[in-house]
Scaffold this motif. Structure first.
Motif, PDB file in Angstrom:
ATOM      1  N   GLY A  10       0.788  -1.219   0.000  1.00 29.25           N
ATOM      2  CA  GLY A  10       0.000   0.000   0.000  1.00 29.25           C
ATOM      3  C   GLY A  10       0.819   1.267   0.000  1.00 29.25           C
ATOM      4  N   GLY A  11       2.149   1.155   0.134  1.00 30.18           N
ATOM      5  CA  GLY A  11       3.001   2.334   0.157  1.00 30.18           C
ATOM      6  C   GLY A  11       3.372   2.810  -1.240  1.00 30.18           C
ATOM      7  N   ALA A  12       4.179   3.872  -1.282  1.00 29.72           N
ATOM      8  CA  ALA A  12       4.550   4.478  -2.564  1.00 29.72           C
ATOM      9  C   ALA A  12       5.373   3.526  -3.417  1.00 29.72           C
ATOM     10  CB  ALA A  12       5.329   5.771  -2.311  1.00 29.72           C
ATOM     11  N   LEU A  13       6.307   2.795  -2.798  1.00 26.06           N
ATOM     12  CA  LEU A  13       7.123   1.855  -3.562  1.00 26.06           C
ATOM     13  C   LEU A  13       6.306   0.659  -4.020  1.00 26.06           C
ATOM     14  CD1 LEU A  13      10.430   2.023  -1.502  1.00 26.06           C
ATOM     15  CD2 LEU A  13      10.136   2.681  -3.895  1.00 26.06           C
ATOM     16  N   ASP A  14       5.368   0.228  -3.195  1.00 29.64           N
ATOM     17  CA  ASP A  14       4.474  -0.846  -3.624  1.00 29.64           C
ATOM     18  C   ASP A  14       3.670  -0.409  -4.846  1.00 29.64           C
ATOM     19  OD1 ASP A  14       2.805  -3.096  -3.790  1.00 29.64           O
ATOM     20  OD2 ASP A  14       1.356  -2.219  -2.412  1.00 29.64           O
ATOM     21  N   ALA A  15       3.198   0.832  -4.860  1.00 27.31           N
ATOM     22  CA  ALA A  15       2.426   1.328  -6.002  1.00 27.31           C
ATOM     23  C   ALA A  15       3.260   1.281  -7.280  1.00 27.31           C
ATOM     24  CB  ALA A  15       1.943   2.749  -5.735  1.00 27.31           C
ATOM     25  N   ILE A  16       4.541   1.618  -7.162  1.00 26.15           N
ATOM     26  CA  ILE A  16       5.424   1.566  -8.330  1.00 26.15           C
ATOM     27  C   ILE A  16       5.603   0.128  -8.793  1.00 26.15           C
ATOM     28  CG2 ILE A  16       7.824   1.882  -9.064  1.00 26.15           C
ATOM     29  CD1 ILE A  16       7.891   4.401  -7.330  1.00 26.15           C
ATOM     30  N   ALA A  17       5.907  -0.762  -7.853  1.00 22.86           N
ATOM     31  CA  ALA A  17       6.109  -2.164  -8.221  1.00 22.86           C
ATOM     32  C   ALA A  17       4.821  -2.779  -8.760  1.00 22.86           C
ATOM     33  CB  ALA A  17       6.598  -2.956  -7.007  1.00 22.86           C
ATOM     34  N   ARG A  18       3.679  -2.408  -8.169  1.00 22.95           N
ATOM     35  CA  ARG A  18       2.389  -2.951  -8.617  1.00 22.95           C
ATOM     36  C   ARG A  18       2.064  -2.490 -10.031  1.00 22.95           C
ATOM     37  NH1 ARG A  18      -1.504  -4.657 -10.492  1.00 22.95           N
ATOM     38  NH2 ARG A  18      -3.502  -5.247  -9.547  1.00 22.95           N
ATOM     39  N   ALA A  19       2.500  -1.291 -10.388  1.00 21.64           N
ATOM     40  CA  ALA A  19       2.233  -0.783 -11.734  1.00 21.64           C
ATOM     41  C   ALA A  19       3.137  -1.450 -12.765  1.00 21.64           C
ATOM     42  CB  ALA A  19       2.426   0.733 -11.767  1.00 21.64           C
ATOM     43  N   ARG A  20       4.390  -1.708 -12.400  1.00 18.57           N
ATOM     44  CA  ARG A  20       5.339  -2.268 -13.379  1.00 18.57           C
ATOM     45  C   ARG A  20       5.323  -3.787 -13.396  1.00 18.57           C
ATOM     46  NH1 ARG A  20      10.436   1.628 -14.475  1.00 18.57           N
ATOM     47  NH2 ARG A  20       9.291   3.585 -14.399  1.00 18.57           N
ATOM     48  N   MET A  45      11.908  -2.850 -12.222  1.00 21.14           N
ATOM     49  CA  MET A  45      10.626  -2.763 -11.540  1.00 21.14           C
ATOM     50  C   MET A  45      10.673  -1.728 -10.430  1.00 21.14           C
ATOM     51  SD  MET A  45       8.449  -5.775  -9.569  1.00 21.14           S
ATOM     52  CE  MET A  45       9.524  -5.892  -8.128  1.00 21.14           C
ATOM     53  N   LEU A  46      11.805  -1.619  -9.769  1.00 17.73           N
ATOM     54  CA  LEU A  46      11.954  -0.713  -8.626  1.00 17.73           C
ATOM     55  C   LEU A  46      12.993   0.359  -8.923  1.00 17.73           C
ATOM     56  CD1 LEU A  46      11.996  -3.388  -5.778  1.00 17.73           C
ATOM     57  CD2 LEU A  46      10.169  -1.736  -6.206  1.00 17.73           C
ATOM     58  N   PRO A  47      12.857   1.541  -8.341  1.00 16.17           N
ATOM     59  CA  PRO A  47      13.863   2.596  -8.551  1.00 16.17           C
ATOM     60  C   PRO A  47      15.194   2.205  -7.918  1.00 16.17           C
ATOM     61  CG  PRO A  47      12.247   3.268  -6.900  1.00 16.17           C
ATOM     62  CD  PRO A  47      11.739   1.998  -7.499  1.00 16.17           C
ATOM     63  N   ASP A  48      16.257   2.848  -8.382  1.00 17.42           N
ATOM     64  CA  ASP A  48      17.600   2.503  -7.908  1.00 17.42           C
ATOM     65  C   ASP A  48      17.724   2.619  -6.396  1.00 17.42           C
ATOM     66  OD1 ASP A  48      18.379   2.020 -10.484  1.00 17.42           O
ATOM     67  OD2 ASP A  48      19.403   3.942 -10.765  1.00 17.42           O
ATOM     68  N   VAL A  49      17.047   3.601  -5.795  1.00 18.84           N
ATOM     69  CA  VAL A  49      17.184   3.783  -4.354  1.00 18.84           C
ATOM     70  C   VAL A  49      16.692   2.555  -3.604  1.00 18.84           C
ATOM     71  CG1 VAL A  49      14.927   4.926  -4.127  1.00 18.84           C
ATOM     72  CG2 VAL A  49      16.720   5.363  -2.432  1.00 18.84           C
ATOM     73  N   ALA A  50      15.657   1.906  -4.111  1.00 16.25           N
ATOM     74  CA  ALA A  50      15.147   0.695  -3.464  1.00 16.25           C
ATOM     75  C   ALA A  50      16.029  -0.502  -3.775  1.00 16.25           C
ATOM     76  CB  ALA A  50      13.711   0.434  -3.916  1.00 16.25           C
ATOM     77  N   VAL A  51      16.471  -0.611  -5.028  1.00 21.02           N
ATOM     78  CA  VAL A  51      17.339  -1.723  -5.405  1.00 21.02           C
ATOM     79  C   VAL A  51      18.639  -1.668  -4.620  1.00 21.02           C
ATOM     80  CG1 VAL A  51      18.683  -2.729  -7.293  1.00 21.02           C
ATOM     81  CG2 VAL A  51      16.331  -1.967  -7.697  1.00 21.02           C
ATOM     82  N   ASN A  52      19.239  -0.489  -4.556  1.00 21.58           N
ATOM     83  CA  ASN A  52      20.525  -0.363  -3.867  1.00 21.58           C
ATOM     84  C   ASN A  52      20.415  -0.684  -2.382  1.00 21.58           C
ATOM     85  OD1 ASN A  52      21.654   0.442  -6.282  1.00 21.58           O
ATOM     86  ND2 ASN A  52      21.482   2.626  -5.851  1.00 21.58           N
ATOM     87  N   ALA A  53      19.271  -0.382  -1.781  1.00 20.45           N
ATOM     88  CA  ALA A  53      19.096  -0.650  -0.355  1.00 20.45           C
ATOM     89  C   ALA A  53      18.880  -2.126  -0.074  1.00 20.45           C
ATOM     90  CB  ALA A  53      17.911   0.153   0.178  1.00 20.45           C
ATOM     91  N   CYS A  54      18.345  -2.865  -1.048  1.00 22.14           N
ATOM     92  CA  CYS A  54      17.926  -4.245  -0.786  1.00 22.14           C
ATOM     93  C   CYS A  54      18.746  -5.298  -1.525  1.00 22.14           C
ATOM     94  CB  CYS A  54      16.457  -4.417  -1.160  1.00 22.14           C
ATOM     95  SG  CYS A  54      15.331  -3.330  -0.257  1.00 22.14           S
ATOM     96  N   THR A  55      19.527  -4.907  -2.546  1.00 14.66           N
ATOM     97  CA  THR A  55      20.300  -5.893  -3.290  1.00 14.66           C
ATOM     98  C   THR A  55      21.359  -6.530  -2.394  1.00 14.66           C
ATOM     99  OG1 THR A  55      21.573  -6.243  -5.316  1.00 14.66           O
ATOM    100  CG2 THR A  55      22.006  -4.213  -4.098  1.00 14.66           C
TER     101      THR A  55
END
Length: 645
Positions: free
Chosen positions: A292-302, A315-325
């Motif tokens: 339900g958050g902003a990043l979920d909305a992005i992932a849900r759309a792509r 699917m996710l912006p670099d800021v999310a990928v870099n934090a979780c990769t």
């Protein structure tokens, strides 16, 4: 004077004929062609003696062209009137048949000025309605002139500035009522080409590659591929959670050189009794991205990362990928599956945990495969290399697990690696290298089998607790998504779910949320029979298929470019079925002519006759058969998918 002829209306047209019999309710008429018909008396608009029927419409048509309908509108009264009465007033005497008929034709041909009210009856349009109608007629006339002028420019190879904003629409779903679109269609018809070819001719597109790419982006990314700005609170959870325990194992990942979204890593730890603890560690964006958050909305759309040769849309912006990769030399959040494996390489225990894991290295295929491959393993000559022993054990374990399932983790055959050199903004200037890579090689088998173990183990945990997720089922060779566990015949397992690529697939992210809830003994974000889950599964299935189709189309484009680049005039094909053949050393299918009576698997020498980069077609004509070299007629499921596109 005997009225022996009649003017009547039939199916919206005016006709004339000679009266054979005039009854009270019907008239027998002989047409000028000799055909006879029966009409209702109410259809008769004018009875006349002369001229002959065949001449009446010709004479009246000439007279009607001289009538000023605007003047008629001025002299007509406000009430309904018959064409005959207005003809009397207009001509100043009892009208002859051609004069009366001319008035009928003039009124009938001016619906803007006069509204029909019945057989031969009319009423002039109200002034305000007439003004609006005349404005519409004038607008239509101006549009027709614009369409003609635009089409003429396009035909000459020029793109009018007014049409430039409509190029994207033409590649998507154009509104064919728009004059701009009609101009393009008219020009394309005149020079006998399709719309994308016309766009290339007038410089609206720089290359066929751009046509394929822009059409895909319009369909799947109508707002563009840039990520929307994220609010500050959407980024705050992306820091490393402080409350996760630190694993005592260290792990490494195995990916190709272009991978930035490192989803999985492995660890091997010897334990007492000659056993091992094998760890499968999966990146945990589910801890940082909240439903339900902003990043979920992005992932849900792509819904997935898009992969094409030389590029990708994450699917996710670099800021999310870099934090979780799972980046090397860092402590990374992970969902870990620890398998206790005995000397016989059997799993005796499995434990899942949410933790931080130290990733000591990101290994790359091109670095490992030269010394860790089928040949070096068979020869028993593995050199001293970092992680040699861990890789060897993991491969032995993967082979044992594969044998236990009775199904291979990966089909045999070839995959192809596309390497694009140059700027994709100018694809015609790029160089493409296409190199084969053996499918099911040791590294592929190692990774694939460990992913299957993780996906089946975790999907089994969810199934035991009745937690819905995106399961992957296969029956009769057809794979599909389902929210309840069902067998996957291709892998030989009772249940299976995609859970090991949460940075790249929305299905895996959703499944990870469900798994995290289970491991933390919390209610799952998607309860049983969740409408949200069903909708997400439906959208993911359709979008993932569309992305895959686009990837195959672009790979086909680069195969055609390679043929042109290497100046390939003749090629060796392997007949698949009917007239469908596969290039022997390319992931490319084509229809062939001149093959005669050949069986599937026959090798053929063919001449390349033409290449169409817009239609993604290559035409080949068979020159001769080649000797058989144990060529298999069957192709893999992936080849079948490629052939259908």
């Amino acid at each position: 004077m005997t009225l022996t002829h009649v003017l009547f209306e039939e199916s919206g047209s005016f006709r004339t004929g000679s009266i054979l019999a005039d009854n009270e309710t019907s008239i027998q008429v002989e047409m000028p062609s000799g055909k006879r018909c029966k009409i209702k008396s109410a259809q008769a608009l004018l009875r006349f003696a002369s001229p002959l029927p065949v001449a009446l419409l010709t004479e009246s048509g000439s007279l009607a062209e001289k009538i000023d309908v605007a003047f008629l509108w001025e002299i007509a009264g406000e009430e309904e009137f018959s064409f005959h009465d207005l003809a009397c007033e207009y001509y100043g005497h009892a009208p002859a048949a051609p004069e009366a008929a001319s008035m009928l034709l003039a009124l009938h041909g001016a619906p803007v000025y006069f509204h029909r009210k019945g057989k031969g009856l009319f009423r002039k349009a109200p002034a305000d309605i007439l003004r609006a109608a005349l404005a519409a007629v004038e607008k239509k006339r101006q549009q027709a002139e614009s369409i003609e002028a635009w089409a003429a420019e396009l035909t000459e190879g020029n793109l009018p500035e007014a049409l430039l904003p409509w190029v994207d629409s033409l590649l998507g779903k154009p509104d064919r009522n728009r004059p701009e679109i009609k101009a393009f269609e008219a020009a394309a018809a005149r020079i006998s080409c399709d719309i994308p070819e016309l766009l290339l001719k007038v410089g609206a597109l720089s290359s066929p590659y751009e046509a394929h790419l822009r059409r895909f982006l319009l369909e799947q990314f109508p707002k563009g591929t840039d990520f929307p700005p994220l609010p500050p609170h959407a980024l705050s959870p992306l820091s490393l959670p402080d409350d996760l325990p630190l694993a005592d194992a260290t792990a490494f990942s195995i990916d190709d050189a272009s991978t930035t979204e490192v989803d999985d890593a492995f660890s091997v730890t010897p334990i007492a009794g000659g056993c091992w603890r094998i760890g499968i560690h999966i990146a945990a964006p589910g801890l940082a991205i909240h439903k339900g958050g902003a990043l979920d909305a992005i992932a849900r759309a792509r819904l997935s990362t898009v992969y094409i040769p030389g590029a990708k849309i994450t699917m996710l912006p670099d800021v999310a990928v870099n934090a979780c990769t799972l980046e090397g030399r860092k402590h990374c959040p992970a969902i870990s599956l620890y398998l206790t494996v005995n000397e016989a390489l059997e799993i005796t225990d499995a434990i899942s945990s949410i933790e931080r894991i130290h990733i000591v290295a990101n290994l790359r295929h091109h670095e490992i495969e030269p010394w860790f491959n089928a040949e070096t393993l068979a020869a028993g000559e593995l050199p001293q290399q970092p992680f040699r022993d861990e890789l060897t054990l993991l491969l032995r374990f993967a082979e044992a697990a594969e044998a236990g399932r009775g199904k291979p983790a990966a089909q045999s055959g070839l995959d192809y690696i596309f390497t694009i050199h140059g700027d994709l903004a100018a694809p015609e200037n790029c160089r493409v290298d296409i190199s084969p890579r053996l499918r099911g090689n040791p590294l592929d088998k190692l990774v694939s089998e460990l992913m299957i173990i993780a996906n089946t183990t975790w999907s089994g945990l969810l199934a035991q607790r009745g937690i819905y997720c995106f399961y992957r089922a296969q029956a009769g060779g057809k794979a599909r998504m389902t929210t309840v566990p069902q067998p996957h015949e291709g892998l030989g397992v009772a249940h299976y779910a995609w859970m090991t690529s949460p940075l790249r697939r929305y299905s895996d992210l959703v499944n990870q949320w469900q798994l995290i809830a289970l491991l933390r003994d919390m209610p799952p974000p998607f309860p049983p029979r969740s409408a949200e889950l069903f909708a997400a599964m439906r959208d993911f299935d359709a979008t993932y298929a569309a992305y895959g189709d686009f990837q195959r189309r672009i790979e086909r484009y680069w195969c055609l470019r390679w043929l042109e680049q290497e100046n390939i005039l003749e090629c060796t094909l392997v007949l698949r079925r009917d007239d469908l053949a596969r290039f022997e050393n390319l992931p490319l299918f084509t229809r062939v002519t001149g093959m005669g009576d050949c069986s599937p698997g026959q090798r053929l020498l063919a001449r390349i006759e033409s290449i169409d980069f817009l239609g993604l077609e290559v035409r080949c004509h068979v020159l001769k058969r080649l000797e058989q070299e144990d060529v298999a007629a069957e192709v893999s499921e992936a080849d079948d998918m490629f052939a259908e596109n």
